[in-house]
Design an enzyme around this catalytic site. Sequence first.
Site, short mmCIF file in Angstrom:
data_model
loop_
_atom_site.label_atom_id
_atom_site.label_comp_id
_atom_site.label_asym_id
_atom_site.label_seq_id
_atom_site.Cartn_x
_atom_site.Cartn_y
_atom_site.Cartn_z
N HIS A 454 39.26 29.78 47.68
CA HIS A 454 39.71 30.67 48.74
C HIS A 454 41.05 30.24 49.31
O HIS A 454 42.00 31.01 49.41
CB HIS A 454 38.65 30.73 49.84
CG HIS A 454 39.06 31.58 51.00
ND1 HIS A 454 39.68 31.06 52.10
CD2 HIS A 454 38.99 32.92 51.18
CE1 HIS A 454 39.95 32.04 52.94
NE2 HIS A 454 39.54 33.18 52.40
N CYS A 831 45.05 41.96 37.84
CA CYS A 831 45.33 41.56 39.21
C CYS A 831 44.75 40.19 39.54
O CYS A 831 44.70 39.79 40.68
CB CYS A 831 44.84 42.61 40.20
SG CYS A 831 43.05 42.80 40.17
#
Length: 877
Positions: A454, A831
Amino acid sequence: MAKWVYLFKEGNAQMRNLLGGKGANLAEMTGLGLPVPQGFTITTEACTQYYEDGQEINDEIMGQINEYIGKMEEITGKKFGDAENPLLVSVRSGARASMPGMMDTILNLGLNETVVNAIAEKSGNPRWAWDCYRRFIQMYSDVVMEVGKKYFEELIDAMKEKKGVKQDVELTAEDLKELANQFKAEYKEKIGADFPDDPKEQLMGAIKAVFRSWDNPRANVYRRDNDIPYSWGTAVNVQSMAFGNMGDDCGTGVAFTRDPATGEKGLFGEFLTNAQGEDVVAGVRTPMHISEMGEKFPEAFEEFNKVCKILEDHYRDMQDMEFTVEHGKLYMLQTRNGKRTAQAALKIACDLVDEGMRTEEEAVAMIDPRNLDTLLHPQFDAAALKAATPAGKGLGASPGAACGRIVFTAEDAEKWDERGEKVVLVRLETSPEDITGMKVAQGILTVRGGMTSHAAVVARGMGTCCVSGCGDIAMDEANKKFTLAGKEYHEGDWISIDGTTGNIYDGQIPTADAKIAGEFGRVMAWADKFRTLKVRTNADTPADAKKARELGAEGIGLCRTEHMFFEEDRIAAFREMICSDTAEEREAALEKILPYQQGDFEKLYEALEGCPVTIRFLDPPLHEFVPTEEADIEKLAEAQGKSVETIKNIIASLHEFNPMMGHRGCRLAVTYPEIAKMQTRAVIRAAINVKKAHADWNVKPEIMIPLVCEEKELKFVKKVVVETADAEIAAAGIDLKYEVGTMIEIPRAALTADAIAKDADFFCFGTNDLTQMTYGFSRDDAGKFLNAYYDKKILENDPFAKLDQTGVGKLMELAIKLGKPVNPNLHVGICGEHGGDPSSVEFCHKIGLDYVSCSPFRVPIARLAAAQAAIRSGDEK
Ligand code: ADP
Ligand code: MG
Ligand code: MG
């Protein structure tokens, strides 16, 4: 029989793969008629063979080496071990790609007691002879027998102390002779055998040592950082010596034809008299600037200038050369296209075009896209950085430099920031709730997590420096302190982190904003001319989108809508939605969120000015959003008229053993279609408003459904989207086109892409998840064991950073092959984080993707990589 060995005369620059860069260029310089001490190159294939044979040089290769020693003796008129006219050689490594200083070199090989006495007498220069011998024993012991440099350096220091001198050159022949004997004694003590006297035995030992050095730890790390495959191997160059240490009319130097830091044209380098090999870079004596060489050695200097011109014209690039002057005569020992900073790379490329040496296409091809990174982020002051020693190292997860005071929570980061303090946020790991704190921090340092954790993904997106996965930190978050390299750090202590190298420094290292020089735009404009692949960006906010547009993005390839829910004013409504018992309750909560989302999307469309925008519907598991603090839980209970108990039960019920494979992605829309309905309304209403305000823009939303694995799943969600969208459009009485596509991020989606393509206007490869699911490696935990995989040569790269073309890539190719015939209008992009990695971009170009999408700061890298891919594939045709 295979040919394993080549004379310099037999090779050329085109044979780089076989002869290594150094060998191929020594051969090329020989062919150009430049003064190169002659010798031979043992091929990179011989190195690979050596490893295949269990780290042995087989008889066939050994036979050819012996044959070539004979040829070399003939060419030079000298003989190995001969007392009259001995051949002395250097043994030098040289891989295909230059790996400066990573592998080992041995000089003056061929010396023993008899030979050294002979050359001392014959030359009338015993100092030189014994200097060579002591250097040889030192290097051989270090490189071949791994005795360790420091024992020898200690002996040299003791000798200088005893003699009351400061520099090596002040030691006499006698001193050096005594040192050589001390070295031999040291060798015997450490190894338990006499130092080898037989030159051929010495040579075989040295050749094996060079082969072995291909596998040393620093070479392995360098290769991984620079995308050099282990399978290439290194060549070995055996070259007769030129002596820079025979007196004051001798010396050795290193020079560039242009300044490697700025790119400025003109000789740049250093020279040291009466010296050999690495003395110039070793820093024992201060070398002179290359221009001073002209005064001391006018003839050699003039010749050297001619050679520089010949080499630059020949290679049509800035050269980095090593040379030696022996009694006033110049010898060239190496040339290569010099390494350079990003700024220098751009200037040199532009200058070469202006000088008529290179075409625009060639100029674009010569710049390493990975280098551009450094131009886009703040950097440490170079001198201060050089003087600093890292206290630890993690993964360089998001480039740039950061210097600030340590804080341990996102909240503290914000508080300190409000007071005008610069902070570095240090956490075990970050979570979406930390985003606001991450935004204000100069940099982020985490103990856990890999390149796609993250913290890494978010930091790259924001262009904030991040070092992740520094397992050496012993963290005590509760007491706001941690220990690293024996030192305890507390809140408010200064720390500096380098998001490019992953280094962590105690204290303050000043940083400066990187400048974008004028050449940058020029090269980018050329790149855009040649590329066919489009480049979009992953951006969730109008600010990111604007930045990305400035850097050349042609649209948004991924907008992650969940990041929009974390803002202070929305999270409450979102939590109400999650903790609803009925669809009505849920719809009521969603109704509150709708205007926020719509507003966000309007701003995004405005920022993109009619360029395409792909919006991904809600993706992460819901439990990521639920409150953890007691006060927040109470607030939520009150808002919903429920008991704290009930809310806690709902939160507990959201727990999943494996959330990344749990209730997330389109599965959320299947269970709660009202979420998809709300998001569709927000997207469509925003588009309608922006279209009304800008009639000339081509506003055409692309709605992207995540985590699809089954065609019926997509059909179901698409129906919800289409019915909602069409109703909105009809009600507005406006003509608006939109698309509905899907992410391909589960292997089953790729395998059934023909079925899925029937209902999809586009595919977008979510290669972070696709890599995770193809390998079965959790992207948040893989960092823990990947190092063991590198050490054992099971993996060479982090598949989350560099696309795995063989496995994950095969699924991508398959999905395109199955999908396009079913739906010829299908457009396809990527992506995942790989969208900004040059080798992955090249792969995307090859398999026919329409666009790559990457974080804003990687857009220029992707543009350049896409241009290079187009240029290279054009060359292949
Ligand atoms: P690296 O790849 O680390 O630069 P090299 O093989 O180029 O290692 O060797 C380092 C240095 O050793 C050279 O720059 C040169 O000064 C010296 N050297 C190597 N071979 C010779 C030689 N044949 N004669 C004189 N010096 C040499
Ligand atoms: Mg060299
Ligand atoms: Mg995903």
